[in-house]
Design a protein around this motif. Structure first.
Motif, mmCIF file in Angstrom:
data_model
loop_
_atom_site.group_PDB
_atom_site.id
_atom_site.type_symbol
_atom_site.label_atom_id
_atom_site.label_comp_id
_atom_site.label_asym_id
_atom_site.label_seq_id
_atom_site.Cartn_x
_atom_site.Cartn_y
_atom_site.Cartn_z
ATOM 1 N N LEU A 172 -13.005 23.523 -2.923
ATOM 2 C CA LEU A 172 -13.895 22.739 -3.774
ATOM 3 C C LEU A 172 -14.372 23.658 -4.889
ATOM 4 C CD1 LEU A 172 -15.411 20.031 -4.200
ATOM 5 C CD2 LEU A 172 -17.300 21.023 -2.873
ATOM 6 N N VAL A 173 -14.187 23.233 -6.133
ATOM 7 C CA VAL A 173 -14.417 24.092 -7.292
ATOM 8 C C VAL A 173 -15.521 23.507 -8.168
ATOM 9 C CG1 VAL A 173 -13.372 25.126 -9.354
ATOM 10 C CG2 VAL A 173 -12.015 24.847 -7.262
ATOM 11 N N GLY A 174 -16.483 24.345 -8.509
ATOM 12 C CA GLY A 174 -17.517 23.966 -9.461
ATOM 13 C C GLY A 174 -17.129 24.382 -10.867
ATOM 14 N N THR A 175 -17.653 23.684 -11.861
ATOM 15 C CA THR A 175 -17.338 24.010 -13.249
ATOM 16 C C THR A 175 -18.456 23.535 -14.162
ATOM 17 O OG1 THR A 175 -15.609 23.887 -14.964
ATOM 18 C CG2 THR A 175 -16.103 21.863 -13.761
ATOM 19 N N GLY A 176 -18.369 23.939 -15.410
ATOM 20 C CA GLY A 176 -19.246 23.428 -16.453
ATOM 21 C C GLY A 176 -18.390 22.902 -17.583
ATOM 22 N N ILE A 177 -18.659 21.706 -18.045
ATOM 23 C CA ILE A 177 -17.835 21.054 -19.064
ATOM 24 C C ILE A 177 -18.486 21.221 -20.433
ATOM 25 C CG2 ILE A 177 -16.848 18.851 -19.817
ATOM 26 C CD1 ILE A 177 -16.928 17.957 -16.892
ATOM 27 N N PRO A 178 -17.742 21.716 -21.434
ATOM 28 C CA PRO A 178 -18.328 21.849 -22.772
ATOM 29 C C PRO A 178 -18.746 20.488 -23.328
ATOM 30 C CG PRO A 178 -15.945 22.214 -22.838
ATOM 31 C CD PRO A 178 -16.336 22.160 -21.404
ATOM 32 N N LEU A 192 -8.923 22.110 -16.786
ATOM 33 C CA LEU A 192 -9.463 21.202 -15.781
ATOM 34 C C LEU A 192 -8.355 20.380 -15.132
ATOM 35 C CD1 LEU A 192 -11.884 19.907 -14.353
ATOM 36 C CD2 LEU A 192 -12.064 18.325 -16.287
ATOM 37 N N GLU A 193 -7.415 19.917 -15.935
ATOM 38 C CA GLU A 193 -6.290 19.146 -15.386
ATOM 39 C C GLU A 193 -5.505 19.980 -14.376
ATOM 40 O OE1 GLU A 193 -2.534 16.405 -16.937
ATOM 41 O OE2 GLU A 193 -3.504 17.811 -18.316
ATOM 42 N N ALA A 194 -5.293 21.256 -14.700
ATOM 43 C CA ALA A 194 -4.562 22.133 -13.780
ATOM 44 C C ALA A 194 -5.333 22.324 -12.474
ATOM 45 C CB ALA A 194 -4.305 23.480 -14.448
ATOM 46 N N VAL A 195 -6.645 22.526 -12.586
ATOM 47 C CA VAL A 195 -7.466 22.716 -11.384
ATOM 48 C C VAL A 195 -7.495 21.435 -10.555
ATOM 49 C CG1 VAL A 195 -9.792 23.213 -10.542
ATOM 50 C CG2 VAL A 195 -8.854 24.531 -12.453
ATOM 51 N N MET A 196 -7.623 20.293 -11.221
ATOM 52 C CA MET A 196 -7.643 19.011 -10.511
ATOM 53 C C MET A 196 -6.365 18.807 -9.698
ATOM 54 S SD MET A 196 -9.192 16.728 -13.642
ATOM 55 C CE MET A 196 -8.503 15.192 -13.031
ATOM 56 N N GLY A 197 -5.242 19.254 -10.255
ATOM 57 C CA GLY A 197 -3.962 19.031 -9.596
ATOM 58 C C GLY A 197 -3.661 19.983 -8.459
ATOM 59 N N VAL A 202 -13.289 18.823 -7.792
ATOM 60 C CA VAL A 202 -14.033 19.550 -8.811
ATOM 61 C C VAL A 202 -15.404 18.901 -8.955
ATOM 62 C CG1 VAL A 202 -14.084 20.317 -11.222
ATOM 63 C CG2 VAL A 202 -11.883 20.101 -10.040
ATOM 64 N N ARG A 203 -16.432 19.735 -9.094
ATOM 65 C CA ARG A 203 -17.802 19.237 -9.254
ATOM 66 C C ARG A 203 -18.419 19.839 -10.509
ATOM 67 N NH1 ARG A 203 -15.732 16.617 -6.040
ATOM 68 N NH2 ARG A 203 -16.377 16.123 -3.880
ATOM 69 N N ARG A 204 -19.198 19.010 -11.227
ATOM 70 C CA ARG A 204 -19.916 19.478 -12.411
ATOM 71 C C ARG A 204 -21.355 19.010 -12.277
ATOM 72 N NH1 ARG A 204 -23.237 20.020 -16.946
ATOM 73 N NH2 ARG A 204 -22.043 20.461 -18.836
ATOM 74 N N TRP A 205 -22.264 19.936 -11.908
ATOM 75 C CA TRP A 205 -23.652 19.549 -11.649
ATOM 76 C C TRP A 205 -24.605 19.990 -12.738
ATOM 77 C CZ3 TRP A 205 -25.480 19.661 -5.871
ATOM 78 C CH2 TRP A 205 -24.734 18.725 -5.149
ATOM 79 N N GLY A 206 -24.166 20.811 -13.675
ATOM 80 C CA GLY A 206 -24.967 21.061 -14.853
ATOM 81 C C GLY A 206 -26.031 22.127 -14.745
#
Length: 278
Positions: A172-178, A192-197, A202-206
């Motif tokens: 399970l991977v956390g990230t921050g989206i621009p 992100l597409e590569a990580v999703m696949g 993937v989680r983005r909690w800010g």
């Protein structure tokens, strides 16, 4: 109603805390009082035509003032770098690196996921860190060479360990989206597409400080983001390292505070995550 905690004495630690960590925790608790009060107010401001933006900015500034006051009271010679008030030069060796409200957009929208982050840098190295989530009352803290810990209303001084997962497919991977105003959207979407696949989610909690704390606690197996400032990561990167994890940039090169990208993982997943993000 339950009483409001004013500092560590109301929740005695089961792990040894240095005087410095105690000072940092007390400062975080002091700033949290106003943030919790203001968070209740900002929820009501959602219905106003003007909106809560100015109110949140004031909450940010007031929390940083509280942190500065509390930290200066016991360590007057230390420098200070804060998101809101800029930098104050100190003794040239020690510097507080502070984010008084990490997750401002969540706060603005009444989402109860934000934190106070305090890191202590000595001679260019982060040696202590505290991350406090006022709403969940979760306190993450770490000191170089002494490990990383979490205090919650139900558990005291539980040692943090990164996860033991080895396969990206289970991670399970956390990230921050621009967002608006930040560059690199198209490049990020490719990553992100590569990580999703290749991962289980993937989680983005800010709130980057909490994302790093979650890696240290084994809740996330990895976290990556671009364009973070020193106050976003100072406490969290030490937390990950003291919990047995690894910090680099997304290419696997050593991370430099305030660098263009950061990748936090357990040791088993680091190389795989670098390959995926490439």
């Amino acid at each position: 109603m339950g009483r409001e905690r004013s500092g560590p004495p109301e929740r005695k630690s089961l792990a040894a805390r240095s005087a410095t960590i105690t000072v940092m925790i007390r400062a975080a608790f002091a700033a949290a009082k106003s943030l919790k009060r203001d968070f209740g107010e900002v929820e009501q401001l959602q219905i106003s035509e003007k909106g809560p933006g100015d109110f949140v900015s004031r909450a940010d500034v007031m929390a940083e003032r509280t942190l500065r006051k509390e930290l200066e009271r016991t360590r007057p010679d230390y420098g200070f770098l804060g998101e809101e008030g800029g930098e104050t030069k100190g003794d040239g060796r020690n510097r507080w690196i502070v984010d008084p409200l990490d997750g401002t957009t969540n706060f603005l929208h009444g989402v109860p996921h934000f934190a106070i982050s305090i890191g202590l840098e000595r001679d260019g190295e982060i040696i202590a860190g505290v991350i406090y989530q006022p709403i969940s009352d979760e306190l993450f803290w770490a000191e170089k060479g002494n490990g990383a810990f979490i205090d919650t209303p139900n558990a005291r001084s539980r040692r943090l360990r990164v996860s033991g997962r080895k396969e990206p497919a289970r991670a399970l991977v956390g990230t921050g989206i621009p967002h608006l105003g930040k560059a690199g959207h198209a490049d990020y979407v490719r990553k992100l597409e590569a990580v999703m696949g290749k991962t289980s989610g993937v989680r983005r909690w800010g709130a980057a400080a909490l994302d790093l704390a979650f890696v240290a606690a084994g809740r996330y197996d990895a976290f990556f983001e671009m364009g973070l400032a020193p106050w976003d990561v100072a406490a969290g990167l030490l937390m990950v390292r003291e919990a047995g994890g690894m910090i680099s940039d997304i290419s696997g090169a050593p991370y430099v505070l305030g660098g263009p990208s950061i990748l936090a993982t357990n040791a088993s997943l680091r190389d795989a995550m670098v390959e995926i993000l490439a």
